[in-house]
Design a protein around this motif. Structure first.
Motif, PDB file in Angstrom:
ATOM      1  N   ILE A 108       0.850  -1.199   0.000  1.00 34.63           N
ATOM      2  CA  ILE A 108       0.000   0.000   0.000  1.00 34.63           C
ATOM      3  C   ILE A 108       0.879   1.240   0.000  1.00 34.63           C
ATOM      4  CG2 ILE A 108      -1.812   1.247   1.252  1.00 34.63           C
ATOM      5  CD1 ILE A 108      -2.348  -1.550   2.650  1.00 34.63           C
ATOM      6  N   GLU A 112       0.873   7.373   0.798  1.00 33.17           N
ATOM      7  CA  GLU A 112      -0.117   8.447   0.771  1.00 33.17           C
ATOM      8  C   GLU A 112      -1.543   7.931   0.985  1.00 33.17           C
ATOM      9  OE1 GLU A 112       0.861   7.439  -3.595  1.00 33.17           O
ATOM     10  OE2 GLU A 112       1.951   7.687  -1.700  1.00 33.17           O
ATOM     11  N   LYS A 113      -1.718   6.616   0.960  1.00 31.18           N
ATOM     12  CA  LYS A 113      -3.046   6.040   1.158  1.00 31.18           C
ATOM     13  C   LYS A 113      -3.212   5.397   2.526  1.00 31.18           C
ATOM     14  CE  LYS A 113      -3.455   5.241  -3.800  1.00 31.18           C
ATOM     15  NZ  LYS A 113      -3.512   4.260  -4.902  1.00 31.18           N
ATOM     16  N   HIS A 114      -2.152   5.447   3.356  1.00 28.76           N
ATOM     17  CA  HIS A 114      -2.206   4.788   4.658  1.00 28.76           C
ATOM     18  C   HIS A 114      -3.286   5.356   5.572  1.00 28.76           C
ATOM     19  CE1 HIS A 114       2.060   2.802   4.710  1.00 28.76           C
ATOM     20  NE2 HIS A 114       1.357   2.484   3.656  1.00 28.76           N
ATOM     21  N   ARG A 119      -6.148   6.370   5.105  1.00 25.41           N
ATOM     22  CA  ARG A 119      -7.534   6.092   4.736  1.00 25.41           C
ATOM     23  C   ARG A 119      -7.993   4.691   5.123  1.00 25.41           C
ATOM     24  NH1 ARG A 119      -8.209   6.802  -1.333  1.00 25.41           N
ATOM     25  NH2 ARG A 119      -6.018   7.215  -1.606  1.00 25.41           N
ATOM     26  N   SER A 178     -13.669   3.002   2.970  1.00 24.92           N
ATOM     27  CA  SER A 178     -12.379   3.326   2.375  1.00 24.92           C
ATOM     28  C   SER A 178     -11.860   2.142   1.578  1.00 24.92           C
ATOM     29  CB  SER A 178     -11.373   3.691   3.465  1.00 24.92           C
ATOM     30  OG  SER A 178     -10.086   3.855   2.925  1.00 24.92           O
ATOM     31  N   VAL A 184      -8.267   1.171  -0.944  1.00 26.83           N
ATOM     32  CA  VAL A 184      -6.950   1.648  -1.365  1.00 26.83           C
ATOM     33  C   VAL A 184      -7.020   2.205  -2.772  1.00 26.83           C
ATOM     34  CG1 VAL A 184      -4.587   0.937  -1.857  1.00 26.83           C
ATOM     35  CG2 VAL A 184      -5.758   0.045   0.135  1.00 26.83           C
ATOM     36  N   ASP A 185      -7.890   1.620  -3.595  1.00 29.32           N
ATOM     37  CA  ASP A 185      -8.018   2.047  -4.976  1.00 29.32           C
ATOM     38  C   ASP A 185      -9.483   1.963  -5.361  1.00 29.32           C
ATOM     39  OD1 ASP A 185      -8.050   1.193  -8.085  1.00 29.32           O
ATOM     40  OD2 ASP A 185      -6.307   2.450  -7.680  1.00 29.32           O
ATOM     41  N   SER A 186      -9.919   2.811  -6.261  1.00 30.90           N
ATOM     42  CA  SER A 186     -11.335   2.851  -6.619  1.00 30.90           C
ATOM     43  C   SER A 186     -11.810   1.559  -7.268  1.00 30.90           C
ATOM     44  CB  SER A 186     -11.587   4.024  -7.583  1.00 30.90           C
ATOM     45  OG  SER A 186     -10.824   3.860  -8.763  1.00 30.90           O
TER      46      SER A 186
END
Length: 381
Positions: A307, A310-312, A314, A320, A322-324
């Protein structure tokens, strides 16, 4: 008229500058949306900005010099002076540098929810408390509406979903006669999506129960490694569907933790499910336990894609991903980790993770190690 040479014009210039700076600071405070109140060490209000006037309904002239308990409900006001005295003696505070949610009392007598942040500063050798108050009435109203909506929708969906799932399972089992291959394929797709929707409904109900404090816990002592072994057994079949092995690396420790077994297995199940879904085929997910003198930490380690940093922040938030594309790719609801965090914290534990992009991820849950005679201090919140 001449100024006294002993003082000179510099003194008057400095005095005017001080007054101007004070007026400027007050003007800034009066434009802030949050209430800002300064309080002396004995609990009396020293200043009260415009937002505070709007929030509480008092003019500054009505409250300055009075005890700040005036702005609190009676139940809290009665404890306030004792609290200040205890803080002065011990230096221990439950609100300083925190943002607790409390209740305020307007001039009208109405109680309303507020978020408070208190900071201590020193002025002329005396402690001054600066309180920043935010009226969260609208936020609480929206939270209630959202919770009621989620609960209603979830309950209304659960009954028809159960019926649909049962009918589809009956068709797939050939109990009603064999199905043509194309129809059987469509039934399989419908059943799979029905299962995913049921999982979402169940997660929504769990979130609503956790938020409203309706979750009950059957707290007991359990050997840590027995729980981990049970979690592996419960999820081996799930791992096989993704061609991912689930392995327990245990050393036979007899350490115990005090938890609700089913809720603990739900926590590990969420971690294992995520690890499996994001692991390459043919890889393995490993469960390991590390101990300190005070706690047991159970780690779920995968060899997935990891991961990005910058996504930690969330990951443990509701809805939430990690990716759409994660929901479509792995079938997640975006609620599993939020539920996991809430369950762990309400049982006295904590959660966390370590991950780097391309290096896999390690998610963990930690619970204190305590003797059975100290179990009373570990009641779920």
């Amino acid at each position: 008229m001449h100024s006294d040479p002993e003082f000179g014009d510099d003194k008057f210039t400095h005095a005017r500058a001080v007054v101007a700076a004070s007026e400027f600071n007050q003007a800034v405070l009066d434009t802030v949306a949050d209430g800002i109140i300064t309080i002396s060490g004995d609990g009396r209000i020293r200043s009260f900005n415009k937002a505070s006037e709007r929030i509480f309904g008092y003019r500054a002239s009505e409250v300055v010099g009075k005890n700040v308990a005036l702005l609190m409900p009676q139940s809290y006001a009665m404890r306030h002076d004792r609290y200040l005295a205890a803080y002065a003696a011990s230096g221990q505070s439950k609100v300083i540098n925190e943002r607790p949610e409390l209740e305020g009392k307007r001039k009208s007598g109405d109680l309303f929810p507020i978020e408070v942040s208190v900071t201590e500063v020193s002025h002329a050798g005396e402690p001054i408390f600066v309180g920043v108050i935010r009226d969260i009435t609208d936020r609480k109203r929206m939270d209630r509406m959202k919770a009621e909506f989620i609960s209603t929708v979830s309950h209304e969906l659960r009954t028809p979903l159960t019926s649909i799932s049962g009918a589809l399972s009956l068709m797939r089992s050939n109990a009603l006669g064999g199905l043509p291959p194309k129809i059987e394929h469509l039934v399989e797709i419908a059943l799979r999506n029905c299962t995913r929707l049921s999982a979402l409904v169940n997660d929504l109900l769990d979130i609503e129960k956790l938020s409203s404090g309706k979750v009950t816990y059957q707290m007991e002592f359990w050997r840590v490694e027995k729980l981990v072994s049970d979690a592996v057994d419960d999820n081996i079949g799930f791992g096989e569907t993704f061609d991912v092995k689930i392995l327990a690396e245990l050393n036979g420790s007899e350490h115990e933790i005090y938890v609700d077994r089913q809720r603990f297995l739900q926590i590990l199940g969420n971690f294992i499910s995520n690890a499996v879904k994001f692991s390459p085929k043919g890889n393995s997910v490993r469960l390991r336990v590390s101990y300190t003198n005070a706690a047991a930490r159970i780690l779920v380690i995968d060899q997935g894609s990891g991961i990005a940093k910058e996504k930690h922040d969330r990951l443990f938030k509701r809805f939430s991903q990690v990716d759409s594309s994660d929901i479509r790719k792995a079938g997640g609801t975006g609620l599993g980790l939020a539920i996991t965090k809430e369950l762990a914290e309400q049982m006295g534990g904590k959660t966390g993770f370590d991950s780097e992009l391309g290096q896999g991820s390690t998610f963990w849950v930690e619970f204190p190690l305590v003797s059975r005679d100290k179990v009373a201090v570990l009641k779920p919140r």
